[in-house]
Design an enzyme around this catalytic site. Structure first.
Site: not given
Ligand code: PLP
Length: 741
Positions: A162, A190, A210, A212, A337
């Site tokens: 990410n 991703q 995910s 979103h 984050c």
């Molecule tokens: N894994 C990866 C590579 C992510 O980029 C993200 C979110 O940034 C997540 C897991 C967690 O996803 P979510 O917050 O939509 O549950």
């Protein structure tokens, strides 16, 4: 009118595709039935759910195995980890020896190691967690993995990162795991819509996603589970999702995700890989043109074309984010984050990048639905950003307009350490106090561009934590060699003259035996003093170095008080809490040891003894650098007071408040303050000190404003701490102002 927002933070989240919005609204307005009901409304919802799942299976190339809808990847990761670890526990309870390791990529999203830690503890497994090292290219060390896989119960590797967009070598990982018996989780977040995961072909056991991150709303996601892989539901209840995930389905979210997947399948509105590579090249070219010291932190050859992670030497990610935001470009520092704290990115650290690059990283990410016009506008704005930096003397360029008067005082901060440029606005004669090695090039550029004549580079003391960079700065500026002492003071001079300003010095042995204060005088008398680390906001400089003179510290404090008085503004060499300036009277109120020293109630030896006790276990700073003073305990009321003022609060505020825009000039050039019907002043945080004396003297209500409310609240708190009771910060900054107004 504010410029349209150009959103380039798709790896954090994406906007919702119009077709997805329509699908969600249609579910809420019309197809609102519960898919478990057997009447017409329920059956229509069930058909929609089935169609979304069928489409997901086609897009993911997963005709077999479970395909659950859930709330998103974090939930999918929990379910996968719970499933794998429950199976391991059952094997152990059955008397089998189970593999002792849980492996996860060192650059994995925090959701993965945190879930492993959580369930490993909760299930009482006590397995050992190990991060799989990655190389400089961000890819897993496959030899390491091959060696450790036979001892692993579960291996977690993301498909694409990410922060950097680095694409994992999933075929290589599959080969490394072959025959090991380890279960394999691939975080597909991703990769969704960008890479083919081929879960069945590769033998992936679990793959969470995910919605979103791919133009569906937040709160909906999917989990693929291989046919035959262990499975334990995370939630039990009404038997939805075939009993695999209880709870009435999020039908609006699922319909929206289904619409996105259908659009992806048809290819309509989504750029192909080649086109995204062209767009990445356009953005990369704009960035390279804009920032001469730029480096890309991940190799393009192994990265998603939609993610550009870069650092610019000499520029913090905070500065670049503020700059981009002022241009209406929404990007991220490191990962979203961790945007709240300035810690270096653990992903880039794991890749072995230099510390500066890991701390200064900026991530720019776009999506397959972004149009060529969107990318072109982004490139234009990146170039605008560079223009603005150049016009503000932050990048090499022509000498600034002679009409732009330099400020009296500009402060540069690196990890809490402060460097000051003192400049007489009339003659442009300048002195740099406490130069920092990280700033040499930038300071030289800044002075050159403003047409400043550098008279001297002064240190307030010989530093315990770094060698002085004064000589490097003199060389970079081309200052003619002239005899000076070890701290840069011209030999034989009793004062330094900058136009109508005078600088004198005062010896303050203590923090180091050679500590000095530099006192600034104007036509009206003493204006302020640079006191190095003798007195800092909330602390006295430590005196436990080999070059310290602890026995003389108390006398130096009394000498300072006698010379400058209790209320003179003191500018420190370290300002860990953004207090900007202080005074002996402010510090005495919170530092009993200082108060006692000034009142003469303590012998110099007792003072030194108390100080040694304070300094016994000085923790490193928030930046993991050596702290230059022990924090005095006790309350700092200004730190706790609320300084936030809402939009209605501002309207009610009497006393002709002055609105102070503390954004830096390069931000102000890109986006003006909206007319708020109040008298306004530009006072960038870096030059705030120039205005402090006048504000403190007038007592006029001050409302600081910036981009997000962070810097403005620093300014307001600093003023309050110095005794200005009517200083506020506009809550939420300009980001919220248009909405609030
Ligand atoms: N894994 C990866 C590579 C992510 O980029 C993200 C979110 O940034 C997540 C897991 C967690 O996803 P979510 O917050 O939509 O549950």
């Amino acid at each position: 009118m504010p410029r349209m927002e150009i959103y380039l933070d798709a790896n954090a989240t994406t906007p919702v595709l119009p077709a997805a919005r329509d699908a969600a609204l249609a579910v809420m307005a019309e197809s609102y039935g519960n898919p478990s009901s057997i009447h017409g409304a329920g059956l229509r919802a069930r058909a929609l759910l089935d169609e979304a799942r069928a489409c997901a299976r086609r897009v993911l190339q997963a005709p077999s195995g479970r395909l659950l809808f859930n709330s998103g990847a974090t939930e999918g990761i929990q379910t996968a980890v719970l499933s794998a670890l429950t199976a391991l526990r059952a094997r152990r309870e059955g008397g089998e020896a189970i593999p002792p390791l849980l492996l996860y990529g060192a650059t994995e999203h925090k959701a993965v190691p945190e879930a492993l830690k959580h369930w490993n503890a909760l299930l009482g497994l006590g397995l050992t967690m190990h991060a799989i090292p990655v190389g400089r290219d961000g890819r897993h060390d496959l030899a390491w993995l091959r060696e450790h896989a036979p001892q692993a119960g579960l291996v977690c590797t993301m498909a694409a990162n990410n922060e950097t967009g680095v694409i994992s070598d999933l075929d290589g990982i599959a080969a490394a795991l072959r025959g090991s018996g380890a279960l394999w989780l691939v975080d597909g977040v991703q990769a969704l819509g960008k890479l083919a995961l081929k879960p069945i072909e590769r033998g992936i056991d679990y793959a969470p996603f995910s919605g979103h991150k791919l133009y569906a709303p937040k709160g909906v996601g999917m989990l693929y589970v291989r046919d035959g892989a262990p499975f334990t539901p995370l939630q039990a209840g009404g038997g939805q999702e075939g009993g695999a995930r209880a709870g009435t389905e999020n039908m609006a979210g699922i319909a929206a995700l289904g619409a996105v997947l259908a659009a992806l399948e048809s290819g309509l509105g989504f750029a192909q890989h080649g086109q995204m590579e062209v767009q990445r090249e356009q953005l990369a070219a704009a960035l390279r043109d804009a920032f001469p010291g730029l480096v890309f932190n991940a190799p393009f050859a192994h990265s998603l074309p939609t993610t550009l992670n870069f650092s610019v030497a000499g520029f913090s990610s905070r500065l670049l984010l503020d700059l981009f935001d002022a241009a209406g470009l929404r990007v991220s520092g490191g990962s979203a984050c961790s945007a709240a704290n300035a810690a270096p990115s653990y992903v880039l650290e794991a890749m072995g990048l230099p510390a500066w690059a890991a701390a200064a990283a900026v991530r720019l990410s776009f999506g397959a639905a972004d149009t060529p016009e969107h990318i072109a506008e982004a490139c234009t704005r990146i170039r605008d950003c560079a223009e603005s930096l150049r016009a503000s003397c932050q990048l090499p360029g022509p000498v600034a307009d002679a009409a732009t008067r330099p400020e009296l005082l500009t402060r540069f901060v690196v990890d809490g350490a402060c460097c000051y440029v003192l400049c007489d606005p009339e003659t442009r004669q300048s002195v740099v106090v406490d130069p920092l090695p990280e700033l040499t090039e930038r300071l030289a550029q800044w002075l050159r561009c403003r047409g400043c004549e550098l008279l001297a580079v002064l240190d307030t003391h010989s530093h315990g934590d770094h060698a002085s960079s004064a000589e490097a700065l003199r060389a970079a500026v081309g200052l003619a060699p002239a005899p000076h002492d070890a701290l840069g003071w011209p030999q034989g001079a009793d004062q330094l003259t900058l136009g109508s300003l005078r600088l004198t010095r005062l010896a303050l042995p203590g923090h180091t035996a050679d500590s000095q204060a530099y006192l600034l005088h104007d036509a009206h008398g003493l204006r302020l003093a640079f006191v190095g680390d003798t007195v800092m906001p909330g602390a006295l400089g430590r005196s436990d170095f080999a070059q310290s003179a602890p026995a003389q510290f108390a006398a130096s404090l009394r000498r300072l008080a006698q010379t400058v008085g209790l209320h003179a503004l003191l500018l420190p060499a370290h300002d860990y809490d953004n207090r900007f300036a202080t005074s002996l009277s402010v510090e005495s109120a919170t530092q009993p040891l200082l108060a006692a020293a000034l009142q003469g109630g303590l012998s110099d030896a007792d003072f030194a003894r108390h100080k040694t006790a304070l300094e016994q276990d000085i923790a490193p700073t928030a930046w993991q650098t050596m702290a230059c003073g022990a924090r005095a305990g006790g309350g700092d009321a200004a730190a706790l007071e609320s300084v936030e003022l809402s939009a209605p609060g501002l309207q009610r505020l009497g006393g002709k408040p002055l609105l102070v825009d503390v954004r830096e000039p390069y931000e102000q050039r890109l986006g003006r303050l909206p007319a708020l019907g109040l008298e306004a002043q530009a006072a960038p945080l870096s030059t705030l000190l120039s205005s402090l004396p006048a504000w403190l003297a007038s007592g006029r209500p001050l409302v600081f404003v910036c981009r997000s409310g962070n810097r403005s609240s620093q300014a307001a708190r600093a003023l309050r701490r110095l005794g200005h009771a009517r200083a506020w910060s506009l809550a939420g900054g300009l980001a919220l102002w248009p909405a609030a107004a």
